[in-house]
Design a protein around this motif. Structure first.
Motif: not given
Length: 269
Positions: A32-54
């Motif tokens: 659960i902690r590992a998945l939460l870490a991936v989820g938090v990183a995913f949320g941050v990257l969606c905000l900046y720089p965003g999927p299009g920017g990546l």
């Protein structure tokens, strides 16, 4: 009325259920902690720089080598939406990889001896750094050389417009290939530490490994000499690094009462 044999059997199993359940609960918490870490990183990257920017960042090595006025295309209706999301998820996993590996380490560490812990933790850290180094080497060095080489052979009558899904598959294969290839020192160290091979045997196997490295590079990279050399040569260099590291790790992770000869070091001076 129960027999003495039944009572003895119950006594033997009395202490096994709770530890097994507790291990499962700890494994669940670590996942659960590992998945939460991936989820938090995913949320941050969606905000900046965003999927299009990546995706734009990932496409730079190819787009910069396309003819003037050319661009990438999407042949599937959902590709402009799904492909950037897949890239964002991949980037989130890479960003959260240290946390994921720490959870793995924290789960297995209590069952290891102190000298084994001295071996595992450096291997976890070094394997992570080596994988990142392989991906970075592929992105910043190999892609530029490969795309330049390919475009130099493209006929003038052809307008290059690569599909974004095909490009994602190509990038994923190359990242995995170079990331895994840079793990050669870790594999060499583990094999030597497990006693499957000795340092002298690794040195004698050097010539065969060079041939194997070029065969692997020819199979998993595009059919151009640039990418094949870019993969095979680092593998050969990293094999030498692995031979050196296996000697150092054998001393560093040896059990206190172990004979130095068991680790391929020979008798103490």
């Amino acid at each position: 009325m129960s027999s003495p044999q039944d009572d003895a059997s119950k006594d033997e199993l009395a202490g096994t259920e709770q530890p097994f359940v507790s291990h499962l609960m700890e494994l669940r918490d670590r996942l659960i902690r590992a998945l939460l870490a991936v989820g938090v990183a995913f949320g941050v990257l969606c905000l900046y720089p965003g999927p299009g920017g990546l995706f734009d960042l990932l496409a730079v090595p190819l787009v910069s080598h396309l003819p003037q006025g050319s661009s990438m295309i999407a042949t599937n209706v959902l590709s402009p939406f799904l492909v950037p999301l897949k890239i964002t998820l991949l980037a989130a996993f890479l960003v959260a990889l240290p946390v994921v590996l720490y959870q793995v380490w924290a789960f297995v560490a209590p069952g290891l001896y102190s000298h084994e812990k001295r071996l595992v933790l450096p291997l976890v850290v070094s394997s992570t750094l080596l994988f990142f180094a392989g991906v970075a080497f592929c992105y910043f060095v190999v892609f530029a050389k490969v795309f330049t080489f390919i475009q130099s052979f493209a006929p003038k009558s052809i307008t290059a417009a690569p599909d974004i899904e095909a490009y994602l598959g190509f990038v994923m294969n190359m990242f995995i290939a170079f990331g895994a290839a840079f793990e050669v020192p870790v594999v060499v160290v583990v094999l030597a530490r497990m006693g499957l091979v000795t340092v002298e045997q690794l040195k004698q196997f050097r010539g065969y490994f060079i041939v194997i490295a070029f065969v692997i590079a020819a199979v998993i990279t595009p059919p151009d000499i640039v990418s094949q050399l870019a993969l095979a040569i680092p593998m050969c260099i990293l094999y030498e690094v692995g031979i050196w590291a296996s000697t150092a790790f054998a001393r560093y992770s040896r059990a206190p009462d172990a004979d130095p000869a068991e680790n391929g070091q020979g008798p103490a001076a």
